[in-house]
Write an enzyme that holds these catalytic residues in place. Structure first.
Site, PDB file in Angstrom:
ATOM      1  N   SER A 371       0.868  -1.179   0.000  1.00  0.00           N
ATOM      2  CA  SER A 371       0.000   0.000   0.000  1.00  0.00           C
ATOM      3  C   SER A 371       0.901   1.223   0.000  1.00  0.00           C
ATOM      4  CB  SER A 371      -0.916  -0.005   1.226  1.00  0.00           C
ATOM      5  OG  SER A 371      -1.686   1.171   1.268  1.00  0.00           O
ATOM      6  N   ARG A 372       0.851   1.996  -1.075  1.00  0.00           N
ATOM      7  CA  ARG A 372       1.757   3.133  -1.217  1.00  0.00           C
ATOM      8  C   ARG A 372       1.244   4.396  -0.548  1.00  0.00           C
ATOM      9  NH1 ARG A 372       1.194   1.018  -6.493  1.00  0.00           N
ATOM     10  NH2 ARG A 372       2.860  -0.434  -7.018  1.00  0.00           N
TER      11      ARG A 372
END
Length: 515
Positions: A371-372
């Site tokens: 998850s950026r």
């Protein structure tokens, strides 16, 4: 008595004079009315001539109440994508312009309803009552209208909320092979939004009717339909219906976002959407590219997913979180469509068939998932509790693979593997069994403190259930601090660990031996 002849004649003369004046002053108004003709009909598309004024993506009306979208606007004819049953359309039939684009009814009246992409109800509960409509294709919010992603979207799935957090306004891709639990994660996330003031939109693209009915039944069973809108394009529908479905669903979601509400939208799945667009493009003689997809296949998904965002407070502060689903083949995440969507989204949740076959559900591969954005929105309590878990879990997976070769392991390596197995066992979770934030943090803190390491592996699930039940009785102020952005205090941490130690004491081998 009879009127005099002169007075009667004058009355007639006056009437005829007035009629003559009205007739002479009337000028007929001519309204241009363009009518085209079908020149050819194929599977889901048609070619039309005689409409020189039609614009790109304009809605055209065909006989029998069928509509179509002007897709190829050439000099001599128009390539039209049909949005309905085209069996009764033939060459020579007339076509008329509507002078509008595809739009959909929006509003609170859609909550709890099941509709098709043209806004027609599919649940048998009568027409949708709303006066407002929005076009299916709308430009994404400008950069200056967007705000940072700062609030988490809790999925209720421990492994995701702890290791791959999602923020409100994020685009997180869910991908994996066929039948690995992709839809189950999306449905769990929708069910977990109950009581959290989040509107959900589920868009089924090219799914079987029985599969969609099962999803709707699950949502009804858990009370989630009251805040959910379901947009359905079945696999038996025309490919044009599958093509416009996600854009229509996004317009429905944007209505709530612009009203200042938080919205979650699920696209299930964009593989079917890409295939429908490829079919239409090939039928309309558009040049094929890689894997026969047209050159703008990236653009149709990017302009869709760019509409997911978090608006500034001055614009209401609403958010639109997107969970697109994509299907891979033989675990090939480097294929054309998956790599396109990975580059568009802000992270991906990869579901491994190997884990699924082992009964490890949800089958999330933590090493290939990322998850950026969500890590910035994750609660501080999660970061404190799960800070080292992802690294420990990744090390365990590597060591477990190495240990299968029968190599002799030292004590530290064996301890790492046993700890990792308990992490994986604690991350197991059945469908529609959401875990609350206090329960998740309690489990994560217990794992970090290695309190589960002494529990036999076959009793970890039972021990985890006991810990979740104990976490339900935590003080309200402690649970409120878990939900806030404040750091996890040493006192709260120690209290939770002590509570976990007491809950797990009955599952330790020594305690079991005494009983």
């Amino acid at each position: 008595m009879t009127a005099a002849p002169d007075s009667v004649q004058s009355a007639f003369d006056c009437a005829f004079t007035g009629m003559r004046q009205v007739r002479e002053s009337f000028t007929a108004q001519l309204t241009p009315h363009e009518v085209g003709v079908i020149t050819n009909v194929a599977t889901g598309v048609a070619r039309v001539s005689g409409l020189p004024g039609a614009g790109f993506e304009e809605l055209l009306a065909f006989p029998g109440g069928v509509f179509g979208i002007a897709f190829n606007v050439d000099e001599d004819e128009i390539g039209v994508v049909l949005l309905g049953d085209y069996a009764d359309l033939h060459a020579g039939d007339t076509v008329e312009r509507t002078r509008r684009v595809v739009d959909v009814v929006v509003g609170d009246g859609l909550l709890g309803r099941v509709i098709d992409p043209l806004g027609r109800p599919l649940d048998g509960n009568g027409p949708v009552l709303s006066r407002q409509r929005l076009p299916a294709e709308r430009p994404a919010a400008p950069i200056m209208d967007r705000a940072p992603v700062t609030v988490p979207l809790q999925t209720g799935v421990t492994v995701i909320d702890a290791l791959i957090p999602i923020g409100r306004g994020q685009r997180e891709l869910i991908l994996g092979d066929r039948r690995t639990g992709k839809t189950a994660i999306a449905i769990d996330t929708i069910v977990n939004q109950r009581g959290k003031n989040v509107v959900c939109v589920y868009c089924a693209i090219g799914q079987r009717g029985s599969a969609v009915a099962k999803v709707v039944a699950t949502l009804r069973e858990h009370g989630a339909m009251e805040y959910t809108v379901v947009v359905v394009a079945e696999g038996s529908d025309a490919p044009g219906i599958a093509y416009i479905a996600p854009y229509v669903a996004t317009s429905v979601a944007e209505y709530f976002m612009q009203a200042g509400r938080d919205v979650l939208i699920v696209y299930d799945d964009l593989t079917q959407h890409a295939q429908a667009y490829r079919e239409l493009s090939l039928l309309l003689r558009r040049p094929p590219g890689r894997e026969a997809f047209p050159g703008d296949i990236f653009y149709i998904h990017s302009r869709l997913l760019e509409r997911a965002t978090h608006l500034r407070a001055e614009l209401g502060g609403g958010s639109l979180t997107a969970l697109p689903i994509i299907e891979t083949e033989a675990q090939d995440i480097a294929a054309y469509i998956p790599t396109n969507l990975i580059s568009i989204t802000d992270g991906q949740i990869y579901l491994s068939p190997a884990l699924f076959e082992l009964g490890i559900l949800p089958a999330v591969d933590a090493g290939k998932s990322v998850s950026r954005v969500g890590g910035k929105a994750q609660r501080a309590a999660y970061r404190a509790a799960a800070g080292d878990l992802k690294l420990a879990y990744a090390q365990f997976e590597e060591l477990e693979t190495f240990a299968r070769f029968g190599a002799r392991l030292d004590d530290n390596t064996r301890k790492t593997i046993e700890h990792g197995r308990r992490i994986r066992a604690c991350f197991k979770q059945p469908e529609c069994a959401s875990v609350s934030v206090p329960a998740q943090i309690s489990i994560l803190l217990a794992l970090t403190a290695q309190l589960f390491d002494g529990v036999p592996l076959d009793r970890v699930a039972e021990a985890g259930q006991a810990l979740r039940e104990a976490a339900a009785h935590l003080a309200g102020d402690v649970c409120a601090r878990f939900e806030s952005a404040a750091q996890l205090s040493d006192g709260d941490r120690e209290m939770v660990i002590q509570m976990a130690r007491q809950s797990l004491a009955a599952f330790q081998p020594a305690a079991a031996g005494k009983t």
